[in-house]
Design a protein around this motif. Structure first.
Motif, short mmCIF file in Angstrom:
data_model
loop_
_atom_site.label_atom_id
_atom_site.label_comp_id
_atom_site.label_asym_id
_atom_site.label_seq_id
_atom_site.Cartn_x
_atom_site.Cartn_y
_atom_site.Cartn_z
N MET A 1 -2.07 4.31 -4.29
CA MET A 1 -3.32 3.82 -4.06
C MET A 1 -4.46 4.18 -3.46
N ILE B 1 -0.03 -3.56 4.14
CA ILE B 1 0.55 -2.57 4.47
C ILE B 1 1.85 -2.54 4.81
N ILE C 1 -4.36 -6.10 -0.85
CA ILE C 1 -3.38 -5.20 -0.13
C ILE C 1 -2.70 -5.51 1.10
N ILE D 1 -5.94 1.74 6.13
CA ILE D 1 -6.42 2.14 4.50
C ILE D 1 -7.60 3.18 4.73
N TYR E 1 0.81 -1.24 -0.11
CA TYR E 1 0.14 -0.16 -0.11
C TYR E 1 0.95 1.28 -0.07
#
Length: 252
Positions: free
Chosen positions: A106, A141, A139, A156, A102
């Motif tokens: 994005m 992180i 996704i 997110i 991420y």
């Protein structure tokens, strides 16, 4: 923007979604949240949402049925191309260590969407058919492992909501913002052996442990080669690994 969160621990989101910029954006009607416990979509009287992995091994794997049903309760059947009322098909995001790393680009991309659905998993992993036939994005992180997908979802969501028009007091603020072998893990599958016509690979049902381990290593290498080839530079290139990589490259 509509944001839906599928989790086994909805209470984790109570403070985050009601506080700070995220909470104020919800109060203003800029974003709307729904937090759904996907255990409610289990067909088991005990609310079971996981099962042992085919082929053996430690840990439990999240079953496909509850998660498919939960998502479809929000969207209609994605297989039929149903459109959601807030406009267009939703982005269905799986939080997992194997996903794309991420970053702010994005966040800016997701901020343009009308509907986001986050799937927060636990246990050993997800049945592979969730990845292949339900989600639009995977996704991560960062290169570390957390207990579940709730904290990544919060990260997110925060980064996306603050980019919504009117979420920040100063519109210019957002503009100014700037593994054991070292491989990605192989795919996981659990019961049922066939789900909506998608079968678990035969090798995992064979009971032949040597073949299962070879398949797992090969699929781990395949996934690493396709998603994080830089990790291959950090592992020991044994003759077995070299042979499997040659096979994979011939298959591409």
């Amino acid at each position: 923007m509509q944001i839906d969160i599928l989790t086994l621990f909805p209470e984790m989101f109570e403070g985050v979604l009601g506080a700070s910029i995220v909470g104020k954006a919800a109060q203003k009607g800029i974003v709307s949240f729904r937090v759904i416990n996907f255990r409610e979509f289990s067909d088991n009287k005990h609310g079971q949402v996981d099962d042992m992995p085919y082929g053996g091994g430690g840990g439990m794997v999240l079953k496909p049925e509850p998660i498919f049903r939960a998502v479809e309760s929000l969207t209609g059947s994605l297989e039929e191309g149903a459109e959601h009322s807030v406009g267009g098909k939703p982005r269905v995001i799986l939080l997992c260590p194997q996903g794309k790393r991420y970053n702010q680009a994005m966040a800016e991309e997701l901020a343009e969407e009308k509907h986001l659905i986050f799937i927060c998993g636990h246990y050993e992993g997800y049945d592979e058919r969730i990845r292949e036939h339900l989600v639009t994005d995977e996704i991560s992180i960062g290169d570390y492992v957390l207990t579940g997908g709730e904290l990544p979802a919060m990260v997110i969501i925060d980064s996306v909501v603050r980019l919504q028009e009117g979420a920040l007091g100063n519109a210019q603020s957002a503009v100014a913002d700037s593994y054991s072998m070292g491989l990605l893990e192989h795919p996981h599958y659990t019961r049922p052996a066939e789900f909506r016509g998608w079968r678990v690979p035969d090798v995992l049902l064979s009971g032949h442990h040597e073949n299962i381990e070879r398949w797992r290593l090969k699929e781990s290498l395949r996934r690493t080669l396709m998603r994080r080839p830089d990790l291959l530079e950090t592992i020991e290139m044994t003759p077995k690994i070299k042979k499997l990589l040659e096979e994979i490259k011939r298959e591409l």
